[in-house]
Each structure stands twice: as C-alpha cells, then as structure tokens.
Design an enzyme around this catalytic site. Sequence first.
Site, PDB file in Angstrom:
ATOM      1  N   ASP A   1     -15.247  34.484  90.050  1.00 33.08           N
ATOM      2  CA  ASP A   1     -16.527  34.086  90.365  1.00 33.08           C
ATOM      3  C   ASP A   1     -16.496  35.894  90.941  1.00 33.08           C
ATOM      4  OD1 ASP A   1     -18.616  33.848  89.863  1.00 33.08           O
ATOM      5  OD2 ASP A   1     -19.834  33.026  91.284  1.00 33.08           O
TER       6      ASP A   1
ATOM      7  N   ASP B   1      -8.695  37.083  90.978  1.00 29.72           N
ATOM      8  CA  ASP B   1     -10.281  35.604  90.975  1.00 29.72           C
ATOM      9  C   ASP B   1     -11.273  35.194  89.930  1.00 29.72           C
ATOM     10  OD1 ASP B   1     -11.819  34.234  93.951  1.00 29.72           O
ATOM     11  OD2 ASP B   1     -13.163  36.199  93.431  1.00 29.72           O
TER      12      ASP B   1
HETATM   13 MG    MG Z   1     -14.667  35.670  94.492  1.00 28.61          MG
END
Ligand code: MG
Length: 352
Positions: A25, A23
């Site tokens: 962010d 992932d």
């Molecule tokens: Mg995230």
Amino acid sequence: MSDSALRGCDEPLQVSFDVALLDLDGVVYRGDHAVPHAPTALAEAREGGMLMMFVTNNASRTPDVVARHLTDLGMPTGPEEVTTAAQAAARMVAESADQDTRVLAIGGEGLRQALRAEGLTLVDTADDEPTVVVQGLEKSLSWTDLAEATYAILAGASHVATNLDSTLPTDRGLALGNGSLVAAVVHATGVQPRAAGKPQPEIFQQAASRAGARHPIVVGDRLDTDLAGARAAGYPGLHVLTGVDGPAELLRARRAERPSYLGTDLRALKVAHPAPQRGEGGRWTCRDAVAQVQDQTVLVRRGDSEIDLDAGAELTLDELRAACAAAWAASDEAGVSTVLPAPGGTVVVASD
Ligand SMILES: [Mg+2]
C-alpha cells in the site's frame, strides 16, 4: 562524519540489487488502483533480471489473494513472490518449536494457512493447552477470541503477534490495527509478545531468504515500518513519495529510519542515484542542488535566492536529497533526533 545516510549508486538500482522487497500500500497500489508508473516500472525491472518479493504486514490475506490482487491491477505476481507477517510469525514459531508445540491461532485464514505450512499443530481452544498463541488481524475477531488467547497465555502459553501496527487505514479513516487488539490481550495478561512483522527485521530477512537474495533492497513509503525495518535488517532502503511519508517526514527522519535512496515513485529503480556531498560551512550539495540548516530551518539555494523550506516549497529530487543530508547532519551533530520544529509550509517534490 562526512557521509550521509543517503548513498550514491552509479548504476540503476535494478542492476545493482538482485531482489526488491516491496511494500504494497502506497508503493505498488492504493486500494483498488495501481500507483502511477508502478506496473511499467516493475515489468521493466523484471526484464532487467531483478526479482520481486512483496512484503506485507497484512496477516489476514493469503499470499494467493495478494498475488491475485496485484495481477488484477496489471502487475502479474505469483503467490511465491509474497511474504506476509503471518508467514513470518509462523516461521518464528517453527524455529523454536518441538514435538510438544501446540498453537492457538487467533486470526484469519491467512494466519492458519501459514502456520499449517510450517507443519505446526493447531488447536481450537485454551482447553487444548496450547504452548503458543499467535495473534494476527482478522476483522471478525470478538471478545470470545481475545478471551481464549488470554486464558491460554495466563496458563503459560507464550504470545506471538504477526505485527504490532496500532492503526489500519480504511476508507473511513484510521481503525484499529493488530497491535491495538494485541494490546487488549497484553493489558489482561501482562505478558509482552514477540512480533514478526515490520519494523522487526525478521520479515525482511525471511523474504530475502525465500527469494534467494544476495543484495536485496527494501522499497517502502513509511519510515517507521518499511525503512526502520530495512535498517534493522541491514538492507538499504529506497523511499518513494507515493504513500504515507513525504518530504516533511523525510527531513525529520530519525537515524534508525533514514532511507539510503529517494525516489518520487518506482521509476527510481531504473536510474542511477547521486550521493549528497558535504561542502563548506555546513552546506550539502547533490549535483547542482545546495542546502544548509540555519536557525532550525533548511535553506535551499537556487541561483541567487534562498528558499526557506519552513515556508513551503516545490523542490527537485536532488534538492530534497541535499536538504535531507543537511538536516540529518545538523541533527546528528546536535545529538537530537531532529533539529527541525514541526512542519510549517508544505514541501513537495516536482514530479516529471
Ligand atoms: Mg505502505
């Protein structure tokens, strides 16, 4: 059942797994800053032979733009190492497409580019009789765009969403995510869309396949998207504590979103991981750490004293592992998603 969802790994994760499905962010960056230790940890994992594939529900940015952002933050990345929800949706449409398939794209350039890359025919309006409407987030979308989607779906087109995130974090707080704009169209049409992004398994399965992965591991900071998607796809998940969900959410994690490994940050890739063990009387241990659930609270034993997590505490990572194993086992035995009430005090993990 004597096992916990938390697993052990005798070797560093970057040796045991060939591809990390990461992932963005909260895992590798936060806005315009790299997450502490991320650039070094990723460089070291790459040197050890691990491949990186960044997996994002953001459907408006192209893989090129994402790769450049990562490169600018000190994590050199190529566009082929990025899988977006737009690509996942485009692949989903392409897999069931035939020569009559015409796609109306409601979204940004990232979505259009992904659909064209799959060789799909794009049309401009509902008047062109599209067979599929694909909807992804673009902040400049207006009533006119959503109306076009509605006309097409009410005329018989199917509806595919890149992802169904209800919210989107911005500098000023939470704003509407793609799922909220999709919901506006669904409210008008009554037709439920298919979705490709997290927590659906498709985006992870496609990312793993594009990377040629044999033993992929998902790395995320959100239980309801990253880790739930990992479970749905059948891949182990590493949860890092640099983003959205912290110890309080981990202790209350539902079975379908529990991670296999815990780490404070991406340095967790370069170490082995101990498995919690079930002990006597509902106690769980992880190396020297001991935890158990009593009266809907988790108690961590340290020397002669017991720390009540409901009152807040600073734990070691092994203590958090033992505490999660105890909380999850007690919840499963009670047949509920969690036996713990809403968090009282703040639980943090000491970082070294
Ligand atoms: Mg995230």
